[in-house]
Enzyme design. Structure first.
Site, PDB file in Angstrom:
ATOM      1  N   GLY A 221       0.936  -1.132  -0.295  1.00 42.43           N
ATOM      2  CA  GLY A 221       0.113  -0.050  -0.020  1.00 42.43           C
ATOM      3  C   GLY A 221       0.724   1.443  -0.185  1.00 42.43           C
ATOM      4  O   GLY A 221       2.293   1.207  -0.153  1.00 42.43           O
ATOM      5  N   HIS A 222       0.336   2.158   0.412  1.00 43.69           N
ATOM      6  CA  HIS A 222       0.925   3.713   0.226  1.00 43.69           C
ATOM      7  C   HIS A 222       0.937   4.368   1.475  1.00 43.69           C
ATOM      8  O   HIS A 222       1.436   5.449   1.593  1.00 43.69           O
ATOM      9  CB  HIS A 222       0.156   4.604  -0.822  1.00 43.69           C
ATOM     10  CG  HIS A 222       0.269   4.248  -2.142  1.00 43.69           C
ATOM     11  ND1 HIS A 222      -0.329   4.998  -3.256  1.00 43.69           N
ATOM     12  CD2 HIS A 222       0.784   3.256  -2.875  1.00 43.69           C
ATOM     13  CE1 HIS A 222      -0.291   4.435  -4.549  1.00 43.69           C
ATOM     14  NE2 HIS A 222       0.382   3.160  -4.159  1.00 43.69           N
ATOM     15  N   GLY A 223       0.837   3.452   2.452  1.00 37.59           N
ATOM     16  CA  GLY A 223       1.095   3.821   3.825  1.00 37.59           C
ATOM     17  C   GLY A 223      -0.236   4.706   4.456  1.00 37.59           C
ATOM     18  O   GLY A 223      -1.460   4.712   3.974  1.00 37.59           O
TER      19      GLY A 223
END
Length: 401
Positions: free
Chosen positions: A246-248
């Site tokens: 994911g992107h955090g």
């Protein structure tokens, strides 16, 4: 025993009594087939009308196991007559597989709850948006039949105060898996959210215009932000999240198209990022205004994260049509405490603040980030960033005082 604990125990007892005496409505009683092929949308709508109009102290809607229910876009409209609505998802709810067969998703959501207060959803079942057909299409995919201008959010809550969402599996949303807008005093917990790493815009949880929200003890593995806090988010507590891929966990993006956006009072604690593109991220567009402030990331574990700590005030996806602007969202009072783990990029800490509106009040305390690349030492980048450090490795000597 203090008064606060007594009130909590009394509240839980009352909740239990209400649930145990609730009128129970099963979707099978309203014509649902639960065979995964027959469209059960109308049966769900009929069942909801009965649940929402029940005048008792609580009412329950059951989606039984082991059935699989094919349901098209639907709005669960409130307000309801009962102060406590319990939806027990034991089986599986699936979306139409072909985007051209979707009807009525003008709301931008597949399963939409609107103005339903005191909503409690649990059961251990699965909500599967079957989004893979959407991901291969343009983000502006549209058909004459469905009139879906964008891929829909799978499960969206609008103006639902006192929401409790727990112990469910969320799979392969066409877009965001869960959205909260104008929802106060809500708790999301023990969720299992998953979509492929390359699925576009499949955020795990998006929160906006909401206050007093708690998200805890959940696993989120998606193709975009695990959790995104957008405009109007305040007093948000995020604890015990496993994120990756994911992107955090992201604050923003804020300030798009010159908008005035705000986020404040955020605590992110005891979270783990593994193989993500970002860890603790704040992202704003040039030209916006407002603020992101009073934000703390604490006790964070990192494994092979590309941007463990990042403030990006020049956010511009794909570097397309983003001219330089003088105004910016003000970023201040941001704390990073007790980070440990590895960075997959050379720049482990990146404070790329606005050239005209400085970031201020940044605190780095007990940071220990090493490189996941053998023989490489991570670095820190600062642009117009003010703050202090203590026991930080890599050393953030570029922070201004």
């Amino acid at each position: 025993m203090d008064q606060e604990k007594v009130l909590l125990i009394v509240s839980l007892m009352l909740c239990f009594l209400r649930l145990s005496s609730a009128a129970n409505y099963n979707v099978m009683q309203f014509g649902a087939k639960g065979d995964g092929v027959t469209d059960d949308t109308m049966a769900f709508e009929r069942a909801w009308q009965e649940v929402c109009n029940d005048v008792g102290p609580s009412s329950r809607l059951t989606i039984p196991m082991p059935n699989t229910f094919l349901v098209g876009p639907i709005t669960f409209q409130g307000p309801c007559k009962s102060p406590l609505i319990h939806i027990q998802i034991l089986g599986t709810i699936i979306a139409p597989q072909n985007p051209s067969s979707w009807n009525g998703c003008e709301t931008g959501a597949w399963l939409l709850f609107y103005k339903v207060n005191g909503l409690f959803i649990d059961g251990g079942g699965t909500i599967n948006g079957r989004g893979d057909a959407w991901w291969t299409k343009s983000s502006t995919y549209i058909t004459e039949e469905s009139k879906c201008t964008i891929p829909p959010t799978a499960l969206h809550f609008e103006s639902c105060n006192g929401l409790r969402l727990t112990k469910l599996k969320h799979r392969n949303s066409p877009r965001n898996h869960i959205g909260l807008n104008r929802c106060s005093y809500s708790t999301l917990s023990y969720l299992d959210i998953a979509a492929p790493a390359d699925s576009p815009n499949t955020d795990g949880i998006d929160i906006s215009l909401s206050t007093q929200v708690r998200v805890h003890h959940s696993i989120i593995r998606t193709g975009d932000d695990c959790i995104a806090l957008s405009n109007g988010s305040s007093q948000i507590n995020i604890t015990g999240i496993y994120c990756g891929p994911g992107h955090g966990i992201s604050i923003g993006s804020l300030g798009m198209n010159g908008q005035y956006n705000t986020v404040e009072g955020v605590k992110v604690r005891k979270c783990q990022f593994s193989g993500t593109t970002n860890g603790a991220r704040i992202k704003t567009w040039q030209g916006g205004s407002g603020y992101a402030r009073d934000i703390t990331f604490e006790k964070i574990f990192l494994h092979n994260v590309n941007n463990p700590i990042i403030i990006d005030q020049h956010y511009c996806p794909h570097n397309y049509n983003c001219p330089k602007e003088s105004s910016a969202v003000k970023v201040n009072d941001i704390s990073y405490k007790r980070f440990v783990g590895t960075s997959s990029s050379r720049t482990a800490i990146n404070f790329d603040c606005s050239n005209n509106v400085a970031c201020s009040g940044i605190l780095l305390d007990h940071i220990n980030i090493t490189s996941s690349v053998k023989g490489e030492d991570p670095t820190v980048y600062c642009n117009n960033a003010y703050g202090t450090t203590s026991f930080s490795s890599p050393t953030a000597s570029c922070l201004l005082n």
